[in-house]
Enzyme design. Structure first.
Site, mmCIF file in Angstrom:
data_model
loop_
_atom_site.group_PDB
_atom_site.id
_atom_site.type_symbol
_atom_site.label_atom_id
_atom_site.label_comp_id
_atom_site.label_asym_id
_atom_site.label_seq_id
_atom_site.Cartn_x
_atom_site.Cartn_y
_atom_site.Cartn_z
ATOM 1 C CG ASP A 89 76.794 45.475 27.341
ATOM 2 O OD1 ASP A 89 76.076 45.794 26.386
ATOM 3 O OD2 ASP A 89 76.354 45.179 28.473
ATOM 4 C CG ASP A 142 72.200 49.410 29.395
ATOM 5 O OD1 ASP A 142 72.383 50.477 30.000
ATOM 6 O OD2 ASP A 142 71.684 49.351 28.255
ATOM 7 C CE1 TYR A 159 64.042 47.254 25.761
ATOM 8 C CE2 TYR A 159 62.644 46.736 27.643
ATOM 9 C CZ TYR A 159 63.249 46.361 26.460
ATOM 10 O OH TYR A 159 63.082 45.094 25.976
ATOM 11 C CG ASN A 199 72.559 44.514 21.146
ATOM 12 O OD1 ASN A 199 73.267 44.865 20.213
ATOM 13 N ND2 ASN A 199 72.438 43.245 21.510
ATOM 14 C CB SER A 243 65.987 46.132 21.280
ATOM 15 O OG SER A 243 65.649 45.871 22.631
ATOM 16 C CB CYS A 293 72.478 47.501 17.501
ATOM 17 S SG CYS A 293 71.182 46.618 16.594
ATOM 18 C CG HIS A 317 68.442 47.289 13.818
ATOM 19 N ND1 HIS A 317 69.787 47.488 13.674
ATOM 20 C CD2 HIS A 317 67.836 48.019 12.838
ATOM 21 C CE1 HIS A 317 70.000 48.281 12.630
ATOM 22 N NE2 HIS A 317 68.841 48.630 12.123
ATOM 23 C CB CYS A 324 74.702 46.352 13.964
ATOM 24 S SG CYS A 324 72.997 46.932 13.881
ATOM 25 N NE ARG A 325 68.838 42.065 19.443
ATOM 26 C CZ ARG A 325 68.606 42.834 20.508
ATOM 27 N NH1 ARG A 325 68.807 44.123 20.437
ATOM 28 N NH2 ARG A 325 68.177 42.309 21.635
ATOM 29 C CE LYS A 326 76.386 44.357 22.505
ATOM 30 N NZ LYS A 326 76.867 44.877 23.769
#
Length: 176
Positions: free
Chosen positions: A8, A10, A19, A51, A53, A85, A87, A95-97
């Protein structure tokens, strides 16, 4: 020993800045460079599954995520693959964990077996995605990790470096 280790981004490889699209705000977590160097010495493939988002939310662009990726690699060295990902949490993607899609994609592109792949992350979604993909998951909790996720994790490590040492069977030279 794994063939590949997926991280992962972050809160695991770098300090979590929500973000983050600003390369100048990238700070590796303690021991990250040593942990990655130990894996590279063993010829283990390295990847990032993240991820992001903020793209779906309009807070980041793909270019922002790529700029942060380049900065991470300047500080920590190259990775064999990055899978992101873009999304949001309610987009219903695969795909999003904690869904396994990012891991499936990384494993397929790297040409490795999921059973010989480890995933290291800082939240339950990371280890849940690993489990769903048939990979080994190791949780490295930080101050933001929910204690219930720590209790539910099959395998934890106090730091990124100790997680990598566990994968390598306790390689002492990596802890220098």
């Amino acid at each position: 020993m794994p063939t590949a280790v997926l991280f992962d981004r972050d809160g695991t490889l770098i300090e979590d800045v929500p973000y983050n699209g600003a390369p100048e705000r990238v700070r590796p977590v303690p021991g990250a460079r040593r942990a990655l160097s130990a894996l590279r010495r063993h010829g283990i493939l390295l990847g990032v599954v993240s991820n992001q988002s903020g793209i779906a939310r309009g807070l980041l662009t793909r270019a922002d995520v790529d700029a942060v990726r380049r900065r991470v690699e300047e500080l920590l060295g190259p990775f064999d693959i990055w899978v992101v990902c873009p999304h949001g949490p309610y987009d219903g993607c695969r795909c999003r964990k904690p869904a396994p899609g990012l891991i499936h994609t990384a494993v397929a592109r790297l040409g490795v077996e999921r059973q010989r792949t480890a995933v290291i992350g800082d939240i339950g979604a990371d280890v849940d995605a690993a489990r769903a993909a048939g990979a080994r998951g190791i949780l490295v909790p930080n101050e933001q990790t929910d204690p219930r996720e720590v209790a539910a994790a099959a395998e934890t490590a106090p730091t990124l470096l100790t997680a990598v040492l566990a994968l390598l069977g306790g390689e002492p030279e990596a802890s220098r």
